[in-house]
Design a protein around this motif. Structure first.
Motif, PDB file in Angstrom:
ATOM      1  N   LYS A 128       0.820  -1.217   0.000  1.00  0.00           N
ATOM      2  CA  LYS A 128       0.000   0.000   0.000  1.00  0.00           C
ATOM      3  C   LYS A 128       0.854   1.267   0.000  1.00  0.00           C
ATOM      4  O   LYS A 128       0.500   2.246  -0.653  1.00  0.00           O
ATOM      5  CB  LYS A 128      -0.968   0.000   1.185  1.00  0.00           C
ATOM      6  N   LEU A 129       1.982   1.253   0.711  1.00  0.00           N
ATOM      7  CA  LEU A 129       2.868   2.422   0.691  1.00  0.00           C
ATOM      8  C   LEU A 129       3.447   2.625  -0.703  1.00  0.00           C
ATOM      9  O   LEU A 129       3.554   3.759  -1.178  1.00  0.00           O
ATOM     10  CB  LEU A 129       3.992   2.271   1.719  1.00  0.00           C
ATOM     11  N   GLN A 130       3.808   1.536  -1.376  1.00  0.00           N
ATOM     12  CA  GLN A 130       4.315   1.640  -2.754  1.00  0.00           C
ATOM     13  C   GLN A 130       3.241   2.202  -3.682  1.00  0.00           C
ATOM     14  O   GLN A 130       3.519   3.059  -4.518  1.00  0.00           O
ATOM     15  CB  GLN A 130       4.772   0.276  -3.276  1.00  0.00           C
ATOM     16  N   ALA A 131       2.001   1.719  -3.534  1.00  0.00           N
ATOM     17  CA  ALA A 131       0.900   2.194  -4.386  1.00  0.00           C
ATOM     18  C   ALA A 131       0.652   3.684  -4.147  1.00  0.00           C
ATOM     19  O   ALA A 131       0.451   4.447  -5.094  1.00  0.00           O
ATOM     20  CB  ALA A 131      -0.365   1.384  -4.117  1.00  0.00           C
ATOM     21  N   ALA A 132       0.688   4.113  -2.886  1.00  0.00           N
ATOM     22  CA  ALA A 132       0.478   5.534  -2.565  1.00  0.00           C
ATOM     23  C   ALA A 132       1.597   6.382  -3.150  1.00  0.00           C
ATOM     24  O   ALA A 132       1.363   7.477  -3.666  1.00  0.00           O
ATOM     25  CB  ALA A 132       0.399   5.727  -1.053  1.00  0.00           C
ATOM     26  N   GLN A 133       2.818   5.879  -3.113  1.00  0.00           N
ATOM     27  CA  GLN A 133       3.954   6.607  -3.666  1.00  0.00           C
ATOM     28  C   GLN A 133       3.817   6.736  -5.191  1.00  0.00           C
ATOM     29  O   GLN A 133       4.057   7.799  -5.749  1.00  0.00           O
ATOM     30  CB  GLN A 133       5.257   5.896  -3.305  1.00  0.00           C
ATOM     31  N   ARG A 134       3.402   5.645  -5.855  1.00  0.00           N
ATOM     32  CA  ARG A 134       3.200   5.699  -7.314  1.00  0.00           C
ATOM     33  C   ARG A 134       2.097   6.694  -7.667  1.00  0.00           C
ATOM     34  O   ARG A 134       2.210   7.446  -8.625  1.00  0.00           O
ATOM     35  CB  ARG A 134       2.847   4.315  -7.867  1.00  0.00           C
ATOM     36  N   GLN A 135       1.022   6.703  -6.868  1.00  0.00           N
ATOM     37  CA  GLN A 135      -0.088   7.621  -7.126  1.00  0.00           C
ATOM     38  C   GLN A 135       0.355   9.070  -6.940  1.00  0.00           C
ATOM     39  O   GLN A 135      -0.005   9.936  -7.734  1.00  0.00           O
ATOM     40  CB  GLN A 135      -1.266   7.307  -6.204  1.00  0.00           C
ATOM     41  N   ALA A 136       1.156   9.336  -5.917  1.00  0.00           N
ATOM     42  CA  ALA A 136       1.644  10.701  -5.682  1.00  0.00           C
ATOM     43  C   ALA A 136       2.523  11.158  -6.843  1.00  0.00           C
ATOM     44  O   ALA A 136       2.413  12.298  -7.302  1.00  0.00           O
ATOM     45  CB  ALA A 136       2.417  10.764  -4.373  1.00  0.00           C
ATOM     46  N   VAL A 137       3.378  10.273  -7.335  1.00  0.00           N
ATOM     47  CA  VAL A 137       4.241  10.609  -8.472  1.00  0.00           C
ATOM     48  C   VAL A 137       3.385  10.853  -9.709  1.00  0.00           C
ATOM     49  O   VAL A 137       3.608  11.805 -10.454  1.00  0.00           O
ATOM     50  CB  VAL A 137       5.282   9.489  -8.720  1.00  0.00           C
ATOM     51  N   SER A 138       2.381  10.011  -9.907  1.00  0.00           N
ATOM     52  CA  SER A 138       1.489  10.151 -11.059  1.00  0.00           C
ATOM     53  C   SER A 138       0.716  11.467 -11.002  1.00  0.00           C
ATOM     54  O   SER A 138       0.576  12.166 -12.003  1.00  0.00           O
ATOM     55  CB  SER A 138       0.521   8.967 -11.100  1.00  0.00           C
ATOM     56  N   GLN A 139       0.217  11.820  -9.813  1.00  0.00           N
ATOM     57  CA  GLN A 139      -0.523  13.079  -9.662  1.00  0.00           C
ATOM     58  C   GLN A 139       0.391  14.273  -9.866  1.00  0.00           C
ATOM     59  O   GLN A 139      -0.009  15.261 -10.477  1.00  0.00           O
ATOM     60  CB  GLN A 139      -1.182  13.142  -8.287  1.00  0.00           C
ATOM     61  N   LYS A 140       1.619  14.184  -9.392  1.00  0.00           N
ATOM     62  CA  LYS A 140       2.567  15.275  -9.567  1.00  0.00           C
ATOM     63  C   LYS A 140       2.876  15.456 -11.047  1.00  0.00           C
ATOM     64  O   LYS A 140       2.924  16.574 -11.553  1.00  0.00           O
ATOM     65  CB  LYS A 140       3.850  14.993  -8.778  1.00  0.00           C
ATOM     66  N   ALA A 141       3.061  14.348 -11.754  1.00  0.00           N
ATOM     67  CA  ALA A 141       3.321  14.417 -13.197  1.00  0.00           C
ATOM     68  C   ALA A 141       2.097  14.964 -13.927  1.00  0.00           C
ATOM     69  O   ALA A 141       2.220  15.753 -14.853  1.00  0.00           O
ATOM     70  CB  ALA A 141       3.687  13.039 -13.735  1.00  0.00           C
ATOM     71  N   GLY A 142       0.900  14.562 -13.482  1.00  0.00           N
ATOM     72  CA  GLY A 142      -0.324  15.038 -14.094  1.00  0.00           C
ATOM     73  C   GLY A 142      -0.584  16.512 -13.845  1.00  0.00           C
ATOM     74  O   GLY A 142      -1.124  17.226 -14.689  1.00  0.00           O
ATOM     75  N   SER A 143      -0.166  17.023 -12.676  1.00  0.00           N
ATOM     76  CA  SER A 143      -0.397  18.428 -12.351  1.00  0.00           C
ATOM     77  C   SER A 143       0.499  19.345 -13.180  1.00  0.00           C
ATOM     78  O   SER A 143       0.182  20.497 -13.391  1.00  0.00           O
ATOM     79  CB  SER A 143      -0.182  18.686 -10.859  1.00  0.00           C
ATOM     80  N   SER A 144       1.629  18.831 -13.678  1.00  0.00           N
ATOM     81  CA  SER A 144       2.491  19.665 -14.503  1.00  0.00           C
ATOM     82  C   SER A 144       2.025  19.652 -15.951  1.00  0.00           C
ATOM     83  O   SER A 144       2.392  20.531 -16.726  1.00  0.00           O
ATOM     84  CB  SER A 144       3.943  19.196 -14.399  1.00  0.00           C
ATOM     85  N   ALA A 145       1.218  18.700 -16.335  1.00  0.00           N
ATOM     86  CA  ALA A 145       0.758  18.598 -17.728  1.00  0.00           C
ATOM     87  C   ALA A 145      -0.087  19.802 -18.149  1.00  0.00           C
ATOM     88  O   ALA A 145       0.105  20.304 -19.252  1.00  0.00           O
ATOM     89  CB  ALA A 145      -0.004  17.309 -17.935  1.00  0.00           C
TER      90      ALA A 145
END
Length: 152
Positions: A128-145
């Protein structure tokens, strides 16, 4: 008829024959530069001694192995897990969640007196910590788009 006879696949190495083969290898051992093991699962009872957390984990199933490999007759292996208090604090709460699993990477060592494989943990997280970390990275990448699109 142009058909050729099929080659017969060599038989798998029987598990019982491994010891004789290892004995025939003798002292001609290769060398290893790095050894790492990954345990994914749930901890047993947890004990703390100083800055070290100790628990055990047990595996009991054999995964699908590539053809030709010997299939062990038993898969029960117990791992004695040694993890620093600092690493344990990051995963302790998540380890209580029955829907989560620890992901521990470490250095394995055969511990003959205990009948276990000792694992000295180098990295600890949970699914679950890995999944949360991937989601945070994905959201950060999405917010810069959107900023990129506005520049067009």
């Amino acid at each position: 008829n142009g058909s050729r006879p099929r080659a017969v696949a060599p038989a798998s190495l029987p598990w019982e024959e491994r010891l004789a083969l290892i004995g025939s290898i003798g002292a001609q051992k290769g060398s290893v530069s790095t050894v790492k093991i990954t345990l994914i699962g749930r901890p047993g009872k947890v004990e703390q001694r100083g800055q070290c957390i100790i628990t055990t984990m047990q595996s009991g199933r054999i995964p699908a192995l590539p053809k030709g490999l010997p299939v062990p007759s038993s898969a029960s292996t117990t791992y004695s897990v040694y993890i620093s208090v600092m690493q344990w604090r990051r995963v302790e709460e998540a380890s209580r969640d029955q829907d989560d699993a620890l992901i521990l990477e470490g250095f394995p060592l055969l511990d003959n007196p205990s009948g276990t494989i000792a694992v000295f943990v180098l990295s600890a997280t949970t699914k679950k910590l890995q999944a949360a970390q991937r989601q945070a990275v994905s959201q950060k990448a999405g917010s810069s788009a959107p900023g990129l699109q506005e520049a067009r």
